[in-house]
Design an enzyme around this catalytic site. Structure first.
Site, mmCIF file in Angstrom:
data_model
loop_
_atom_site.group_PDB
_atom_site.id
_atom_site.type_symbol
_atom_site.label_atom_id
_atom_site.label_comp_id
_atom_site.label_asym_id
_atom_site.label_seq_id
_atom_site.Cartn_x
_atom_site.Cartn_y
_atom_site.Cartn_z
ATOM 1 C CG ASP A 109 -15.420 -23.235 -7.948
ATOM 2 O OD1 ASP A 109 -16.099 -22.673 -6.893
ATOM 3 O OD2 ASP A 109 -14.594 -24.305 -7.410
ATOM 4 C CB SER A 110 -11.140 -21.142 -6.906
ATOM 5 O OG SER A 110 -11.827 -22.066 -5.900
ATOM 6 C CB CYS A 154 -16.405 -19.791 -5.918
ATOM 7 S SG CYS A 154 -14.861 -19.846 -4.966
ATOM 8 C CG ASN A 155 -19.765 -20.764 -0.583
ATOM 9 O OD1 ASN A 155 -20.665 -20.176 -0.180
ATOM 10 N ND2 ASN A 155 -19.977 -21.892 -1.302
ATOM 11 C CB THR A 156 -13.480 -18.281 -1.585
ATOM 12 O OG1 THR A 156 -13.229 -19.402 -0.517
ATOM 13 C CG2 THR A 156 -12.487 -17.252 -1.184
ATOM 14 C CD GLU A 206 -9.842 -29.317 -5.502
ATOM 15 O OE1 GLU A 206 -8.350 -29.182 -5.710
ATOM 16 O OE2 GLU A 206 -10.476 -28.639 -5.654
ATOM 17 C CB CYS A 217 -16.950 -25.052 0.988
ATOM 18 S SG CYS A 217 -15.801 -25.533 -0.474
ATOM 19 C CB THR A 218 -19.602 -25.784 -4.203
ATOM 20 O OG1 THR A 218 -18.288 -25.190 -4.650
ATOM 21 C CG2 THR A 218 -20.408 -24.742 -4.240
ATOM 22 C CG HIS A 219 -14.470 -28.599 -3.074
ATOM 23 N ND1 HIS A 219 -14.557 -27.293 -3.344
ATOM 24 C CD2 HIS A 219 -13.523 -29.460 -3.547
ATOM 25 C CE1 HIS A 219 -13.375 -27.333 -4.437
ATOM 26 N NE2 HIS A 219 -12.694 -28.564 -4.624
#
Length: 271
Positions: free
Chosen positions: A7-8, A70-72, A156, A190-192
């Site tokens: 993931d980013s 990571c979706n992006t 974050e 988005c995984t967040h």
């Protein structure tokens, strides 16, 4: 050999958490490119370059199977990596999988009227990846995407439970439903975003289904390994997990605990 999870930043830890819950016997290596995050506002070429570097790193560290959690990265880089790069590496039997396709495959069993909303980063929305995948599988569906540029920074920076999160969550929900009032299913792409789930439920009208990705991706991986016993045989099964980050490991360790609910000890690496 381990299952690599990339993931980013931190969001992919919500995917890793579900992978380990459903498939606890496997060994995992998580890599977060936190030093170069966020990916959501970067160009396709940059995201592809960064993601390929991460995949190369995970391959070199004994991961023949890599999940782009990571979706992006899945939206902007997966197809290029799978079709234009991986077949020409020294071991084309290695695999890179994403999170968009398995999520899209689940839409048909969730939405009752074919009106689907997607919350995601600006990069994922701009890629139209969810529109393309969902409408490829379910041609009659209407897909409405809405970018939520403030949601990741809120999470974050430890503000997922703060008043600022209420403001932006409600604002984005209202904007999405203004674009299509008939939406009956919303994908948190988005995984967040699972860390905002309580606030999203607070402001989402009753009757609208929320689709998170962790268990979906875990189920998809389990099915993949069942269908590909040759890959399953390559993977070690000692129930271990390791963490690597391109950022300061102390910062990573402190924030990671929000996503995975247990202490983390990461190693700093360079890509």
């Amino acid at each position: 050999m381990k299952i690599g999870v990339f993931d980013s930043g931190y969001g992919g830890l919500t995917i890793l958490r579900e992978l380990r819950s459903l498939l606890p016997g496997y060994d995992y290596l998580y890599l977060g490119d936190n030093a170069r995050a966020p990916y959501g506002t970067r160009s396709f070429d940059i995201v592809t370059d960064f993601t390929r570097q991460a995949v190369e790193f995970l391959f070199a560290h004994g991961c023949p199977l890599v999940i782009l959690a990571c979706n992006t990265a899945s939206a902007k880089a997966l197809r290029t990596i799978q079709q234009r790069w991986l077949p020409y590496t020294d071991d084309p039997s290695r695999r890179v999988l994403g999170v968009i396709r398995p999520t899209a495959e689940n839409i048909g069993s969730v939405s009752q009227n074919g009106h689907v909303g997607v919350f995601a980063t600006p990069g994922t929305i701009a890629s139209l990846s969810y529109n393309i995948e969902i409408q490829k599988l379910f041609p009659g569906f209407t897909v409405t995407g809405h970018a939520c540029p403030m949601w990741v920074p809120l999470v974050e920076n430890g503000e997922a439970d703060g008043d600022g999160a209420d403001f932006f969550v409600k604002k984005d929900i209202d904007a999405l439903l203004a674009d299509d009032p008939d939406i009956d299913t919303v994908v948190l792409a988005c995984t967040h975003y699972p860390l905002l789930i309580d606030k999203i439920r607070r402001y989402m009208p009753q009757g609208i289904r929320l689709l998170t990705q962790g268990r979906i991706v875990a189920d998809s991986l389990r099915n993949y390994l069942f269908r590909h016993p040759e890959m399953d045989a390559r993977l070690s099964k000692n129930g271990t997990v390791s963490f690597m980050t391109t950022e300061n490991p102390d910062r990573f360790n402190a924030l990671a605990a929000q996503f995975i609910a247990h202490p983390v000890s990461a190693e700093r690496v360079s890509l």
